[in-house]
Scaffold this motif. Structure first.
Motif, PDB file in Angstrom:
ATOM      1  N   GLY A  54      16.651   8.719  -5.478  1.00 31.05           N
ATOM      2  CA  GLY A  54      16.432   7.486  -6.229  1.00 31.05           C
ATOM      3  C   GLY A  54      15.727   6.419  -5.385  1.00 31.05           C
ATOM      4  O   GLY A  54      15.653   6.509  -4.158  1.00 31.05           O
ATOM      5  N   ARG A  55      15.225   5.368  -6.082  1.00 32.06           N
ATOM      6  CA  ARG A  55      14.530   4.282  -5.392  1.00 32.06           C
ATOM      7  C   ARG A  55      15.053   2.945  -5.892  1.00 32.06           C
ATOM      8  O   ARG A  55      15.284   2.763  -7.088  1.00 32.06           O
ATOM      9  CB  ARG A  55      13.019   4.360  -5.624  1.00 32.06           C
ATOM     10  N   PHE A  56      15.233   2.017  -4.965  1.00 24.09           N
ATOM     11  CA  PHE A  56      15.759   0.691  -5.284  1.00 24.09           C
ATOM     12  C   PHE A  56      14.701  -0.355  -4.955  1.00 24.09           C
ATOM     13  O   PHE A  56      14.124  -0.344  -3.863  1.00 24.09           O
ATOM     14  CB  PHE A  56      17.035   0.422  -4.477  1.00 24.09           C
ATOM     15  N   PHE A  57      14.473  -1.255  -5.915  1.00 24.08           N
ATOM     16  CA  PHE A  57      13.451  -2.292  -5.725  1.00 24.08           C
ATOM     17  C   PHE A  57      14.098  -3.566  -5.218  1.00 24.08           C
ATOM     18  O   PHE A  57      15.003  -4.114  -5.855  1.00 24.08           O
ATOM     19  CB  PHE A  57      12.726  -2.559  -7.047  1.00 24.08           C
ATOM     20  N   CYS A  58      13.634  -4.034  -4.020  1.00 23.43           N
ATOM     21  CA  CYS A  58      14.062  -5.320  -3.476  1.00 23.43           C
ATOM     22  C   CYS A  58      13.130  -6.395  -4.016  1.00 23.43           C
ATOM     23  O   CYS A  58      11.922  -6.365  -3.754  1.00 23.43           O
ATOM     24  CB  CYS A  58      14.007  -5.325  -1.957  1.00 23.43           C
ATOM     25  N   GLU A  59      13.659  -7.345  -4.729  1.00 24.31           N
ATOM     26  CA  GLU A  59      12.804  -8.387  -5.313  1.00 24.31           C
ATOM     27  C   GLU A  59      12.245  -9.285  -4.217  1.00 24.31           C
ATOM     28  O   GLU A  59      11.103  -9.716  -4.255  1.00 24.31           O
ATOM     29  CB  GLU A  59      13.596  -9.200  -6.331  1.00 24.31           C
ATOM     30  N   ASN A  60      13.062  -9.642  -3.242  1.00 27.78           N
ATOM     31  CA  ASN A  60      12.615 -10.432  -2.089  1.00 27.78           C
ATOM     32  C   ASN A  60      11.858 -11.686  -2.515  1.00 27.78           C
ATOM     33  O   ASN A  60      10.686 -11.907  -2.137  1.00 27.78           O
ATOM     34  CB  ASN A  60      11.734  -9.598  -1.161  1.00 27.78           C
ATOM     35  N   LYS A  61      12.515 -12.507  -3.285  1.00 27.13           N
ATOM     36  CA  LYS A  61      11.861 -13.720  -3.787  1.00 27.13           C
ATOM     37  C   LYS A  61      11.315 -14.564  -2.627  1.00 27.13           C
ATOM     38  O   LYS A  61      11.991 -14.775  -1.648  1.00 27.13           O
ATOM     39  CB  LYS A  61      12.846 -14.544  -4.609  1.00 27.13           C
TER      40      LYS A  61
ATOM     41  N   ILE B 259       7.616 -10.431  -0.164  1.00 27.09           N
ATOM     42  CA  ILE B 259       6.952  -9.282  -0.781  1.00 27.09           C
ATOM     43  C   ILE B 259       8.003  -8.314  -1.274  1.00 27.09           C
ATOM     44  O   ILE B 259       8.867  -7.883  -0.518  1.00 27.09           O
ATOM     45  CB  ILE B 259       6.032  -8.568   0.223  1.00 27.09           C
ATOM     46  N   GLY B 260       7.935  -7.971  -2.579  1.00 31.86           N
ATOM     47  CA  GLY B 260       8.850  -6.983  -3.102  1.00 31.86           C
ATOM     48  C   GLY B 260       8.619  -5.623  -2.469  1.00 31.86           C
ATOM     49  O   GLY B 260       7.468  -5.225  -2.247  1.00 31.86           O
ATOM     50  N   THR B 261       9.724  -4.946  -2.159  1.00 33.04           N
ATOM     51  CA  THR B 261       9.602  -3.636  -1.528  1.00 33.04           C
ATOM     52  C   THR B 261      10.520  -2.638  -2.202  1.00 33.04           C
ATOM     53  O   THR B 261      11.484  -3.019  -2.878  1.00 33.04           O
ATOM     54  CB  THR B 261       9.965  -3.705  -0.026  1.00 33.04           C
ATOM     55  N   ILE B 262      10.245  -1.351  -1.995  1.00 37.61           N
ATOM     56  CA  ILE B 262      11.085  -0.281  -2.541  1.00 37.61           C
ATOM     57  C   ILE B 262      11.705   0.479  -1.387  1.00 37.61           C
ATOM     58  O   ILE B 262      11.006   0.844  -0.429  1.00 37.61           O
ATOM     59  CB  ILE B 262      10.253   0.663  -3.427  1.00 37.61           C
ATOM     60  N   ILE B 263      13.004   0.719  -1.453  1.00 41.45           N
ATOM     61  CA  ILE B 263      13.721   1.466  -0.421  1.00 41.45           C
ATOM     62  C   ILE B 263      14.425   2.637  -1.088  1.00 41.45           C
ATOM     63  O   ILE B 263      14.634   2.651  -2.310  1.00 41.45           O
ATOM     64  CB  ILE B 263      14.748   0.570   0.309  1.00 41.45           C
ATOM     65  N   PRO B 264      14.797   3.677  -0.324  1.00 48.13           N
ATOM     66  CA  PRO B 264      15.575   4.780  -0.908  1.00 48.13           C
ATOM     67  C   PRO B 264      16.908   4.262  -1.462  1.00 48.13           C
ATOM     68  O   PRO B 264      17.558   3.396  -0.867  1.00 48.13           O
ATOM     69  CB  PRO B 264      15.789   5.727   0.266  1.00 48.13           C
TER      70      PRO B 264
ATOM     71  N   GLY C 140      18.811  -9.410   0.803  1.00 52.48           N
ATOM     72  CA  GLY C 140      20.158  -8.851   0.831  1.00 52.48           C
ATOM     73  C   GLY C 140      20.622  -8.246  -0.470  1.00 52.48           C
ATOM     74  O   GLY C 140      21.802  -7.880  -0.591  1.00 52.48           O
ATOM     75  N   THR C 141      19.739  -8.068  -1.461  1.00 54.14           N
ATOM     76  CA  THR C 141      20.166  -7.581  -2.776  1.00 54.14           C
ATOM     77  C   THR C 141      20.608  -6.128  -2.757  1.00 54.14           C
ATOM     78  O   THR C 141      21.241  -5.660  -3.701  1.00 54.14           O
ATOM     79  CB  THR C 141      19.030  -7.754  -3.797  1.00 54.14           C
ATOM     80  N   ASP C 142      20.283  -5.369  -1.694  1.00 51.49           N
ATOM     81  CA  ASP C 142      20.729  -3.981  -1.645  1.00 51.49           C
ATOM     82  C   ASP C 142      22.205  -3.870  -1.295  1.00 51.49           C
ATOM     83  O   ASP C 142      22.800  -2.800  -1.403  1.00 51.49           O
ATOM     84  CB  ASP C 142      19.899  -3.186  -0.628  1.00 51.49           C
ATOM     85  N   GLU C 143      22.834  -4.985  -0.903  1.00 53.36           N
ATOM     86  CA  GLU C 143      24.265  -4.978  -0.542  1.00 53.36           C
ATOM     87  C   GLU C 143      25.083  -5.850  -1.504  1.00 53.36           C
ATOM     88  O   GLU C 143      26.059  -6.492  -1.108  1.00 53.36           O
ATOM     89  CB  GLU C 143      24.439  -5.462   0.897  1.00 53.36           C
ATOM     90  N   TYR C 144      24.672  -5.864  -2.792  1.00 56.10           N
ATOM     91  CA  TYR C 144      25.353  -6.715  -3.765  1.00 56.10           C
ATOM     92  C   TYR C 144      26.787  -6.279  -4.013  1.00 56.10           C
ATOM     93  O   TYR C 144      27.627  -7.065  -4.440  1.00 56.10           O
ATOM     94  CB  TYR C 144      24.575  -6.751  -5.081  1.00 56.10           C
ATOM     95  N   GLU C 145      27.124  -4.995  -3.789  1.00 50.07           N
ATOM     96  CA  GLU C 145      28.472  -4.500  -4.064  1.00 50.07           C
ATOM     97  C   GLU C 145      29.397  -4.617  -2.870  1.00 50.07           C
ATOM     98  O   GLU C 145      30.601  -4.429  -3.007  1.00 50.07           O
ATOM     99  CB  GLU C 145      28.422  -3.022  -4.495  1.00 50.07           C
ATOM    100  N   THR C 146      28.867  -4.877  -1.694  1.00 51.57           N
ATOM    101  CA  THR C 146      29.696  -4.882  -0.495  1.00 51.57           C
ATOM    102  C   THR C 146      30.075  -6.305  -0.121  1.00 51.57           C
ATOM    103  O   THR C 146      29.589  -7.279  -0.699  1.00 51.57           O
ATOM    104  CB  THR C 146      28.933  -4.242   0.674  1.00 51.57           C
ATOM    105  N   LYS C 147      30.944  -6.364   0.875  1.00 52.09           N
ATOM    106  CA  LYS C 147      31.354  -7.678   1.368  1.00 52.09           C
ATOM    107  C   LYS C 147      30.468  -8.151   2.511  1.00 52.09           C
ATOM    108  O   LYS C 147      30.729  -9.179   3.125  1.00 52.09           O
ATOM    109  CB  LYS C 147      32.807  -7.611   1.852  1.00 52.09           C
ATOM    110  N   ILE C 148      29.387  -7.338   2.814  1.00 54.09           N
ATOM    111  CA  ILE C 148      28.449  -7.719   3.869  1.00 54.09           C
ATOM    112  C   ILE C 148      27.689  -8.965   3.446  1.00 54.09           C
ATOM    113  O   ILE C 148      27.200  -9.051   2.306  1.00 54.09           O
ATOM    114  CB  ILE C 148      27.469  -6.576   4.158  1.00 54.09           C
TER     115      ILE C 148
END
Length: 525
Positions: A76-83, A86-91, A105-113
């Motif tokens: 799968g691929r996750f899109f970082c909006e990075n307002k 530059i928006g980027t795509i990560i695994p 930091g949107t890739d860690e929305y579920e964690t307490k990081i």
């Protein structure tokens, strides 16, 4: 999936009477594919699933497109909006792994990081780099435009100069024809006079050689005629064992008789049949003391009479055929009478042609003058032809669609490294010059432009250089990049005998980059 998870994966936006659902991790361009509905079609078209399976933390689609916001799908691929950046795509498996991969930091929305938002700093850095690149291209383009402007003038001047030279060449070639005719007219009497001088000298030399032979023959006969009976007998010749051709046995009577042709020979017979056989091997006996003296005065008188006869014949011919040159008086200076046989012997082996008479010297001077004038005009013809060839060669060089590489014509550039100097002469050749001495090595001759299809002028190739030991012929690929000066900045040999050079030049600067507006704050890759 509980209500809290669902609310974290979906954002409900109301616009009029239309309800839209925006999922996390989806690029804006793909949002229409994720419109809230009863079913969801995997992006690869492989299957259709209930829409509630999307982002349910379970991978249902083979391409992982049903889990853009979770780490459930390994592909799968996750899109970082990075307002602001530059928006980027990560695994997708980076999502929720405790590491902040998106600058927002949107890739860690579920964690307490807690992820620090670094998008602003990155944006500032990127803007600075882009501005520096834009400024470099802008400065380079300014110089590039100067080169193009000059190339237009140079091309116009070259064409005008070429027309001027071609017109002038015809005039000079006509002048050369006239000079050639004058040269031929002057060389004709010169060659005739030289030929007569040479002929006379050869005749006199032949007389001197005849005298020398006669003297040698008289002396040899006198020495061999030990009893002064005007004959050379077998016994007298047999004493000269150096004449024994086999040099193995004694010099027998039969061998001697074979040379003489008889038991004895008189002077005339000796002259005709014997002398030439033995003259090269004959040696005077050291003990021989009595010999008939040669009358040198008689020989000299005869020689002088022969020379006088040759001179008289030459004078008579000259007087009859070329009275205008008055050879009678001057030709007398050429003859040097042989006063005595001793004086003759002094000059008998002198093969130096005597000095020309004054009239012949005058003819030579006139011919030299005509030749010099012809050579001077011929040199002008060759010089004009060389200039025409150079101008045509320059015109034939592909210097870019607008002549932006015209500054390279007839220019060479050096790149220094520890062991070698690499010298590239544009549109000609490239060489490797050892700093430790030795001959230069040609690593390629200009072959052509080899850049990509959208801009072939970003690379050039030099091929068919010196062959490597037990390897291929050397070659060089030159890659151009934007710079404010013309200079090579790097040379390497990534593959044996195949060299690569990075070359900075304003000619490679891009007007689009120089004039491009700053990028938007939000971009997608």
């Amino acid at each position: 999936m509980n209500l809290i998870l669902i609310s974290s994966l979906f954002t409900i936006v109301f616009s009029g009477n239309i309800e839209q659902t925006v999922l996390r991790g989806i690029p804006t361009s793909l949002l229409p594919k994720y419109t809230l509905a009863k079913t969801f079609l995997c992006l690869d078209g492989s299957s259709t699933i209930p829409f509630e399976f999307v982002n349910d933390d379970y991978c249902d689609c083979r391409d992982g497109s049903d889990e853009p916001g979770t780490s459930a799908c390994p592909n799968g691929r996750f899109f970082c909006e990075n307002k602001g950046y530059i928006g980027t795509i990560i695994p997708s498996h980076f999502v929720g792994d405790g590491v902040c991969d998106c600058c927002d930091g949107t890739d860690e929305y579920e964690t307490k990081i807690v992820c620090n938002n670094t998008c602003f700093e990155l944006a500032q850095k990127t803007r600075a780099e882009r501005e520096a690149r834009r400024a470099l291209h802008a400065a380079g383009v300014a110089k590039k435009l100067e080169i193009i402007s000059k190339s237009v003038l140079i091309k116009s001047d070259r064409e005008a100069r070429l027309r001027e030279l071609e017109e002038g060449l015809q005039k000079v070639e006509d002048e050369l024809k006239g000079k050639e005719e004058l040269k031929q007219q002057a060389e004709a009497p010169e060659n005739e006079a030289k030929d007569k001088h040479q002929k006379l000298w050869e005749e006199q030399r032949a007389v001197r050689e005849a005298i020398a032979r006669d003297n040698q023959m008289h002396e040899m006969f006198a020495e061999l005629d030990a009893n002064n009976d005007s004959l050379v007998s077998i016994e007298e010749l047999q004493k000269h064992t150096e004449l024994d051709s086999d040099h193995e046995n004694e010099f027998t009577v039969e061998e001697v008789r074979l040379i003489l042709g008889a038991d004895s020979v008189n002077f005339d017979e000796f002259n005709v049949t014997v002398f030439d056989q033995i003259s090269n091997s004959y040696k005077k006996l050291s003990e021989q003391s009595s010999e008939t003296p040669v009358d040198h005065a008689d020989v000299a008188a005869t020689t002088e009479a022969q020379l006088d006869q040759i001179q008289a014949e030459a004078d008579e011919e000259t007087s009859a055929g070329e009275d205008e040159y008055e050879h009678e008086e001057e030709q007398q200076d050429i003859t040097t009478p042989v006063a005595t046989s001793l004086e003759h012997e002094k000059h008998i082996h002198d093969d130096t042609v005597p000095e020309y008479d004054d009239e012949t010297k005058k003819l030579i001077q006139l011919a030299d003058h005509a030749r010099n004038e012809y050579n001077e005009v011929e040199g002008r013809v060759q010089d004009i032809k060389r200039q025409i060839d150079d101008l045509k060669r320059q015109s034939d060089v592909d210097t870019g669609p607008h002549g932006e590489y015209s500054a390279f014509i007839d220019q060479c550039y050096d790149y220094e490294e520890r062991e070698y100097t690499y010298r590239i002469c544009m549109f000609k050749d490239a060489k490797q010059i050892s700093k430790g001495g030795g001959s230069d090595v040609t690593i390629g001759y200009w072959e052509g432009w080899t850049g990509p299809e959208n801009n072939k002028y970003l690379k050039m190739k030099y091929a068919n250089g010196a062959t490597c030991w037990n390897g291929p012929a050397r070659s060089l690929t030159v890659t151009f990049q934007c710079g404010t000066e013309h200079k090579p900045i790097d040379v390497r040999e990534p593959t044996r005998c195949e060299y690569s050079m990075i070359f900075e030049t304003p000619s490679a600067c891009d007007e689009r980059i120089a004039t491009a507006a700053m990028h938007q704050e939000h971009e997608e890759f």
